[in-house]
Design a protein around this motif. Structure first.
Motif, PDB file in Angstrom:
ATOM      1  N   GLU A  68      33.245  53.764  89.467  1.00  0.00           N
ATOM      2  CA  GLU A  68      33.721  54.391  90.707  1.00  0.00           C
ATOM      3  C   GLU A  68      34.572  53.404  91.496  1.00  0.00           C
ATOM      4  N   TYR A  69      35.670  53.913  92.012  1.00  0.00           N
ATOM      5  CA  TYR A  69      36.601  53.088  92.785  1.00  0.00           C
ATOM      6  C   TYR A  69      36.808  53.705  94.164  1.00  0.00           C
ATOM      7  N   LYS A  70      37.094  52.851  95.128  1.00  0.00           N
ATOM      8  CA  LYS A  70      37.458  53.327  96.460  1.00  0.00           C
ATOM      9  C   LYS A  70      38.770  52.671  96.870  1.00  0.00           C
ATOM     10  N   THR A  71      39.569  53.445  97.579  1.00  0.00           N
ATOM     11  CA  THR A  71      40.839  52.922  98.079  1.00  0.00           C
ATOM     12  C   THR A  71      40.613  52.258  99.428  1.00  0.00           C
ATOM     13  N   PHE A  72      41.119  51.057  99.565  1.00  0.00           N
ATOM     14  CA  PHE A  72      41.079  50.348 100.837  1.00  0.00           C
ATOM     15  C   PHE A  72      42.491  50.326 101.410  1.00  0.00           C
ATOM     16  N   TYR A  73      42.617  50.899 102.634  1.00  0.00           N
ATOM     17  CA  TYR A  73      43.916  50.945 103.287  1.00  0.00           C
ATOM     18  C   TYR A  73      44.142  49.683 104.109  1.00  0.00           C
ATOM     19  N   SER A  74      45.362  49.212 104.093  1.00  0.00           N
ATOM     20  CA  SER A  74      45.750  48.100 104.960  1.00  0.00           C
ATOM     21  C   SER A  74      46.374  48.715 106.211  1.00  0.00           C
ATOM     22  N   GLU A  88      44.684  48.946  98.255  1.00  0.00           N
ATOM     23  CA  GLU A  88      44.017  48.403  97.076  1.00  0.00           C
ATOM     24  C   GLU A  88      42.950  49.364  96.577  1.00  0.00           C
ATOM     25  N   SER A  89      42.841  49.469  95.250  1.00  0.00           N
ATOM     26  CA  SER A  89      41.765  50.234  94.634  1.00  0.00           C
ATOM     27  C   SER A  89      40.694  49.234  94.205  1.00  0.00           C
ATOM     28  N   VAL A  90      39.495  49.361  94.765  1.00  0.00           N
ATOM     29  CA  VAL A  90      38.426  48.378  94.543  1.00  0.00           C
ATOM     30  C   VAL A  90      37.261  49.030  93.807  1.00  0.00           C
ATOM     31  N   LEU A  91      36.783  48.348  92.781  1.00  0.00           N
ATOM     32  CA  LEU A  91      35.621  48.831  92.024  1.00  0.00           C
ATOM     33  C   LEU A  91      34.366  48.711  92.887  1.00  0.00           C
ATOM     34  N   VAL A  92      33.680  49.825  93.102  1.00  0.00           N
ATOM     35  CA  VAL A  92      32.464  49.803  93.930  1.00  0.00           C
ATOM     36  C   VAL A  92      31.207  50.066  93.095  1.00  0.00           C
TER      37      VAL A  92
END
Length: 369
Positions: free
Chosen positions: A207-213, A251-255
């Motif tokens: 599962e990945y989540k997008t982190f917005y800057s 960024e797409s971060v593995l959660v």
């Protein structure tokens, strides 16, 4: 005692690192190509020499590691290994800091390291080598450690062992380049059930989540906010909000780490974009001809491969490449070039499946002979 144990451990690490790359030099050369690519060091001219550089690196690791194990020419061996560690340390730090090569290939496909893990491993080896250099400094002047040992029985025996080791390693490297790796550490080895692996991946996906800057237009403050918090907090997106998403910096971060397998990249489509994967892995027999650089394949070899696979009655046959016009008498299918390289070490390459299970695979030049 301590310096002997430390020398043995470091020597074995270098030998193992070199060995797992030696059995699959072509695979390691793909990793070298990543370093030379525009996204990393931007030296595309060197990509054509990736295999040569791979051979040099592996030979240095194997032979210097074995020389350290045998205590041959210690001053030269330790100095060369320290220089090699500094070079590797630079590469792994660059990869980790800029997040450009996610797997350095230090131990090939046998053991996966993150860039930071690889960097700290190189630092630990470098420290160990420097300690050995200091501990063995007094021994550098001894003829049985560094000078001409060929006149002594024990020295001659070391050279005989080293020569035998070299011949075995050269054979293993040549086998991997000309045919297939003697030992296959990949997820696509013979016996792998691609259909079963796909089911495991689907049951336990990552599962990945997008982190917005986000940047505050009034204060210039910059925040990293995950997609859930961004939706919940209206202050980030309500009308008149000073917060704006910075384009190109998300960024797409593995959660959540799911079931890990390179089979996740096994996705084949027809030229129109329709996925063929399920049809292929459910077929009683499927023959796939892969090419990651179709323009570099001779028309004569393609013709011979097509003639042989077309003679296999009752098999589902596809030619899988990055160009929809590669094959003339078998159906063309498409796959990402990097994904093809995880399967095929030769160009072109033949993979045979029975009910989704890999039963045979070989370079096309071997398949037609």
């Amino acid at each position: 005692m301590i310096k002997g144990l430390l020398r043995f451990i470091i020597a074995v690490i270098f030998i193992l690192s070199g060995f797992v790359k030696a059995v699959d030099l072509v695979g390691f050369s793909f990793k070298m190509e990543e370093y030379f690519s525009p996204a990393v060091f931007n030296m595309p001219f060197f990509e054509k020499f990736a295999l040569l550089f791979s051979i040099i690196v592996v030979v240095l690791e194997l032979f210097l590691g074995f020389m350290l194990l045998l205590k041959m020419k210690l001053k030269f061996t330790l100095s060369a290994l320290i220089a090699l560690c500094v070079f590797f340390g630079f590469l792994t730090f660059y990869s980790a800091y800029f997040n450009v090569v996610t797997d350095c290939g230090c131990f090939g496909d046998a053991i996966k390291f993150t860039p930071w893990q690889s960097f700290f491993k190189d630092v630990a080896l470098l420290v160990g080598l420097i300690i050995l250099f200091v501990l063995y400094k007094k021994d550098f002047r001894k003829t049985d450690e560094y000078g001409d040992t060929r006149t002594q029985p024990t020295g001659k025996f070391k050279y005989y062992i080293f020569a035998a080791f070299s011949l075995v390693m050269i054979y293993i490297m040549a086998q991997g380049i000309m045919h297939e790796p003697i030992i296959d550490f990949r997820d696509y080895k013979i016996g792998t059930d691609i259909k079963g692996e796909k089911e495991k991946i689907n049951k336990n996906p990552s599962e990945y989540k997008t982190f917005y800057s986000l940047k505050n237009q009034k204060t210039n403050e910059v925040l990293k906010v995950n997609q859930d918090d961004y939706i919940k907090e209206t202050k980030y997106w309500a009308e008149g909000s000073p917060w704006k998403i910075e384009e190109g910096k998300n960024e797409s971060v593995l959660v959540k780490e799911g079931y890990k397998s390179e089979i996740v990249k096994f996705k084949i489509e027809d030229p129109s974009g329709m996925e063929l994967t399920n049809e292929i892995i459910k077929a009683p027999k499927a023959i796939l001809v892969f090419s990651y650089h179709p323009k570099e394949v001779s028309a004569d070899l393609i013709q011979k491969v097509e003639a042989k696979v077309n003679a296999q009655k009752g098999a589902l046959i596809y030619g899988v490449s990055t160009d929809q016009n590669t094959f003339k008498t078998i159906k063309n299918a498409m796959m990402d070039g990097t994904a093809i390289k995880t399967i095929a070490r030769s160009n072109p390459f033949v993979l045979i499946l029975q009910n989704g299970k890999i039963v045979d695979k070989q370079p096309a030049k071997d398949y037609v002979n």
